[in-house]
Write a protein that holds these residues in place. Sequence first.
Motif, PDB file in Angstrom:
ATOM      1  N   SER A 130       0.838  -1.210   0.000  1.00 22.47           N
ATOM      2  CA  SER A 130       0.000   0.000   0.000  1.00 22.47           C
ATOM      3  C   SER A 130       0.871   1.258   0.000  1.00 22.47           C
ATOM      4  O   SER A 130       0.506   2.259  -0.621  1.00 22.47           O
ATOM      5  N   GLY A 131       2.010   1.217   0.651  1.00 20.22           N
ATOM      6  CA  GLY A 131       2.928   2.365   0.627  1.00 20.22           C
ATOM      7  C   GLY A 131       3.496   2.603  -0.755  1.00 20.22           C
ATOM      8  O   GLY A 131       3.517   3.734  -1.250  1.00 20.22           O
ATOM      9  N   GLN A 132       3.919   1.535  -1.407  1.00 17.37           N
ATOM     10  CA  GLN A 132       4.464   1.661  -2.762  1.00 17.37           C
ATOM     11  C   GLN A 132       3.418   2.173  -3.739  1.00 17.37           C
ATOM     12  O   GLN A 132       3.751   2.905  -4.674  1.00 17.37           O
ATOM     13  N   ALA A 133       2.174   1.798  -3.538  1.00 15.53           N
ATOM     14  CA  ALA A 133       1.107   2.228  -4.437  1.00 15.53           C
ATOM     15  C   ALA A 133       0.939   3.748  -4.433  1.00 15.53           C
ATOM     16  O   ALA A 133       0.481   4.330  -5.414  1.00 15.53           O
ATOM     17  N   VAL A 134       1.324   4.393  -3.348  1.00 14.65           N
ATOM     18  CA  VAL A 134       1.195   5.848  -3.217  1.00 14.65           C
ATOM     19  C   VAL A 134       2.353   6.581  -3.907  1.00 14.65           C
ATOM     20  O   VAL A 134       2.206   7.714  -4.356  1.00 14.65           O
ATOM     21  N   LEU A 135       3.500   5.926  -4.005  1.00 19.25           N
ATOM     22  CA  LEU A 135       4.683   6.570  -4.581  1.00 19.25           C
ATOM     23  C   LEU A 135       4.503   6.824  -6.072  1.00 19.25           C
ATOM     24  O   LEU A 135       3.786   6.101  -6.755  1.00 19.25           O
ATOM     25  N   ASP A 136       5.177   7.845  -6.565  1.00 20.32           N
ATOM     26  CA  ASP A 136       5.119   8.190  -7.982  1.00 20.32           C
ATOM     27  C   ASP A 136       6.338   7.585  -8.686  1.00 20.32           C
ATOM     28  O   ASP A 136       7.408   8.196  -8.754  1.00 20.32           O
TER      29      ASP A 136
END
Length: 191
Positions: A56-62
């Motif tokens: 879920s954290g990686q999904a937020v990164l650009d």
Amino acid sequence: MWATECEQEGTGWGILEDLPGDPMIWVLIFSELAAFGLFLGAFVIARVIHPAMFASGQAVLDARLAGLNTVVLVTSGWAAARGTKSTRAGESRTSRRWLVGAMVLGGLFVTIKVFEYGGEIGHGIGLESSTFFTLYFLLTGFHLLHVCLGIVILAVVCRRAEAVLVETGTAFWHMVDLIWIVMFPILYLVR
């Protein structure tokens, strides 16, 4: 015994004297690589322990901005290498131009990364949001500090554009490139 062998070879640095630049930069580079290796190891272990949180954290990164930053930093490494080649050929003016190009691209990397941080912070994400973001901000922030230090080092060696100085500065700069090339897929792409 090692010290005796190194003294017999001349400078006391042994195998380090065969590397480009000042041997002390290689001591720094190897210690920095070890530090980043430990950070990345902690990140990978934490991902194994908390896979859902990391996904879920990686999904937020650009990842697109990070990919652009990868191209920018690798291109700056190429410019630094061209600066080293020009210095070795006795072309100090050309060398300075390449090194300035590397520094400008390093500045662009910093700008893009700060913009990326701004977006994350604007969405309420910070150092204490989760274990993922704690490690993400520590890793990328530590790397960003190294990029800034690398720009300063390149500026210092650019003034004199002597071969050993430029080789020393670009060796550090390439370490910064290498670390990002390893960090980028681990932080942004590997799920």
